[in-house]
Write a protein that holds these residues in place. Structure first.
Motif, PDB file in Angstrom:
ATOM      1  N   HIS A 184      24.523  -3.212  32.440  1.00 22.43           N
ATOM      2  CA  HIS A 184      25.762  -2.466  32.297  1.00 22.43           C
ATOM      3  C   HIS A 184      26.324  -2.224  33.687  1.00 22.43           C
ATOM      4  N   ASN A 239      28.957  -0.498  34.373  1.00 25.20           N
ATOM      5  CA  ASN A 239      29.370   0.899  34.439  1.00 25.20           C
ATOM      6  C   ASN A 239      28.337   1.770  33.735  1.00 25.20           C
ATOM      7  N   ARG A 240      28.426   3.074  33.964  1.00 21.84           N
ATOM      8  CA  ARG A 240      27.583   3.998  33.201  1.00 21.84           C
ATOM      9  C   ARG A 240      27.883   3.801  31.725  1.00 21.84           C
ATOM     10  N   PRO A 241      26.905   3.974  30.845  1.00 19.14           N
ATOM     11  CA  PRO A 241      27.147   3.766  29.410  1.00 19.14           C
ATOM     12  C   PRO A 241      28.314   4.589  28.866  1.00 19.14           C
ATOM     13  N   GLU A 242      28.474   5.830  29.353  1.00 21.09           N
ATOM     14  CA  GLU A 242      29.585   6.668  28.882  1.00 21.09           C
ATOM     15  C   GLU A 242      30.926   6.072  29.294  1.00 21.09           C
ATOM     16  N   ALA A 243      31.014   5.597  30.523  1.00 20.26           N
ATOM     17  CA  ALA A 243      32.260   5.002  31.011  1.00 20.26           C
ATOM     18  C   ALA A 243      32.544   3.702  30.268  1.00 20.26           C
ATOM     19  N   GLU A 244      31.507   2.916  30.045  1.00 17.65           N
ATOM     20  CA  GLU A 244      31.678   1.658  29.328  1.00 17.65           C
ATOM     21  C   GLU A 244      32.190   1.906  27.905  1.00 17.65           C
ATOM     22  N   ALA A 245      31.615   2.902  27.243  1.00 18.31           N
ATOM     23  CA  ALA A 245      32.046   3.237  25.881  1.00 18.31           C
ATOM     24  C   ALA A 245      33.494   3.736  25.872  1.00 18.31           C
ATOM     25  N   GLU A 246      33.873   4.507  26.873  1.00 21.59           N
ATOM     26  CA  GLU A 246      35.241   5.021  26.949  1.00 21.59           C
ATOM     27  C   GLU A 246      36.245   3.895  27.200  1.00 21.59           C
ATOM     28  N   ARG A 286      35.818   0.759  26.398  1.00 18.36           N
ATOM     29  CA  ARG A 286      35.822  -0.019  25.150  1.00 18.36           C
ATOM     30  C   ARG A 286      36.686   0.672  24.084  1.00 18.36           C
ATOM     31  N   ARG A 287      36.537   1.995  23.960  1.00 17.97           N
ATOM     32  CA  ARG A 287      37.302   2.757  22.967  1.00 17.97           C
ATOM     33  C   ARG A 287      38.796   2.700  23.270  1.00 17.97           C
TER      34      ARG A 287
END
Length: 102
Positions: A58, A60-67, A69-70
């Motif tokens: 990853h 980016n940090r998983p939280e940043a990656e999820a954001e 993506r969202r």
């Protein structure tokens, strides 16, 4: 010729470096009004990252990656109707992430 050789080498050595860029590229494309391409990028990204051979890398940090993506998905859906978005997403998810050689 050298660029094509490098592209092949990147896919061989570190395919995750290319795939990890798809959500950011999709977000930019959706924001620019190219939502069908954004949906395809997200479909390919989601398909690839769900496969067992995904390295779990990853950028980016998983939280940043999820954001990212969202937001890419939300902006794509805001531009395209749901049916068109889902069609583009599904087509990409069903095909390989790597382009065929030229």
């Amino acid at each position: 010729m050298a660029a094509r050789d490098l592209e092949s080498l990147v896919f061989l050595v570190a395919p995750h470096l290319i795939i990890s860029q798809f959500p950011s590229a999709a977000w930019a494309m959706a924001h620019s009004g190219v939502a069908e391409e954004a949906a395809r990028l997200l479909g390919a990204y989601d398909h690839h990252t769900s496969m067992p051979e995904c390295f779990g890398f990853h950028q980016n940090r998983p939280e940043a990656e999820a954001e990212i993506r969202r937001r890419a998905g939300d902006e794509g859906r805001a531009v395209l109707d749901e049916r068109s978005y889902e069609h583009a997403y599904a087509r990409a998810a069903a095909s390989p992430s790597r382009r065929p050689p030229r």
